[in-house]
Write a protein that holds these residues in place. Structure first.
Motif: not given
Ligand code: UT7
Length: 323
Positions: A291, A11, A284, A288, A163, A140, A59
């Protein structure tokens, strides 16, 4: 049968963090209101030099590093975004170029907050059809660029970030014990298109426009739509809520996440929450959150992970992955 197995996750967030308190000087709002109604405490806001393409590239590079792979190993990029760098070409192609790739193919998907779930399901279909071997699936967004910063009912809710996942086609047995994407359920219904939309576009106003939302209306539909696609995914995979190791929902509002988990019978400790840190980053938000939970050691190989999202359109969907 072919399965799309997760090889890596990564990310990227803009440098600038904006805390709720910063809004207090700009608008008739408060940290208390934002925390109580949404669970959001802060969000990242892109500076001029940070774009959907640059965050998506960062990312993607982080996910490739996590996978131990390079851009040369990738032959498909699916980018979920509603805030592309340009109307066209696809921002996915710009990311492909930034990664130094002249092979394979790349395209954008637009399903607003459900974009990443749609993109994982789409990349999985491409891999299973033999059109590609390894895919970068990226979410994104730079929603800060389409917010009306004078509208307290929307601007406090969203943030920027990206991410990515690397998926690789691999032979599986065809059972729920396989690693990879096991089942998905996607839905949309344009009846609700005016409840969450951007009031501009190339074919209408010729402008980019600003995000408009009837928050209460979206809220009213969210938990029901989310539970429908998750129950459909449970049914397709032949599992129940108890079999899940982790629930990684779209991060729009902690109250929606809590209500959905409760309705589905998913225990609180299985729910990954990052809305407090990132706000709603649209497409995202799920990668995110993934991650964060992979890097802090929660999500591990073999875990059964349910992704879910709901957003503008309305669009909604769920994907079940054995990590
Ligand atoms: O990612 C795509 C999906 N999007 C979502 O999932 C968002 C869904 N909606 C929501 O999360 C919630 O509806 C919101 C967080 C947007 C709003 O929460 P709510 O509990 O539904 O509040 P509300 O819209 O019913 O507003 C309650 C009050 C209103 O005042 P009155 O009419 O009761 O006097 C609003 O004007 O809160 C007021 N208000 C605010 N007050 C302080 C609205 N925004 C703010 C604000 N600060 N930022």
């Amino acid at each position: 049968m072919i399965r799309s197995v997760v090889r890596g996750v990564g990310s990227a967030l803009p440098r600038r963090i904006m805390k709720n308190a910063e809004f207090e000087g700009m608008l008739d709002t408060s940290d208390d209101w934002i925390v109580q109604r949404t669970g959001i405490r802060q969000r990242h806001i892109a500076s001029e030099d940070e774009t959907t393409a640059s965050l998506g590239e960062a990312a993607a590079r982080a996910a490739l590093e996590n996978a131990g792979l390079t851009p040369a190993d990738i032959d498909l990029i699916v980018l979920a975004t509603s805030t592309p760098n340009n109307t066209f070409p696809a921002t996915a192609v710009e990311i492909q170029h930034r990664l130094g790739m002249r092979h394979g193919f790349a395209f954008d998907m637009q399903a607003v907050c459900s974009g990443f779930v749609y993109a994982v399901a789409t990349a999985d279909s491409h891999l299973r059809a033999g059109l590609a071997k390894r895919a970068l699936v990226i979410g994104s967004e730079t929603f800060s660029r389409i917010l009306d910063w004078s509208d307290r009912t929307t601007c406090v809710l969203f943030g920027d970030g990206a991410g990515a996942l690397v998926l690789e086609a691999e032979e599986g047995e065809g059972s729920v014990a396989d690693r990879g994407v096991l089942a998905a359920s996607l839905r949309s219904d344009g009846t609700h298109k005016d409840k969450l939309y951007v009031d501009g576009g190339p074919s209408t106003t010729g402008t980019v426009g600003h995000l408009r939302m009837e928050g209460r209306e979206v809220f009213k539909h969210a938990a029901g739509m989310i539970t429908d696609v998750i129950e459909d995914t449970f049914h397709r995979a032949g599992i129940t809520a108890e079999d899940l190791t982790w629930f990684v929902p779209h991060q729009a509002n902690k109250r929606i996440i809590d209500a959905s988990a409760k309705k589905l019978g998913i225990a609180d400790e299985k729910v990954v929450i990052t809305v407090d840190l990132h706000g709603n980053t649209s497409a995202a938000s799920v990668p995110l959150a993934l991650d964060v939970a992979v890097r802090d050691g929660r999500i591990r190989e073999g875990d059964l992970v349910m992704l879910e999202a709901m957003g503008g359109g309305f669009t909604w969907g769920a994907v079940l992955i054995r990590w």
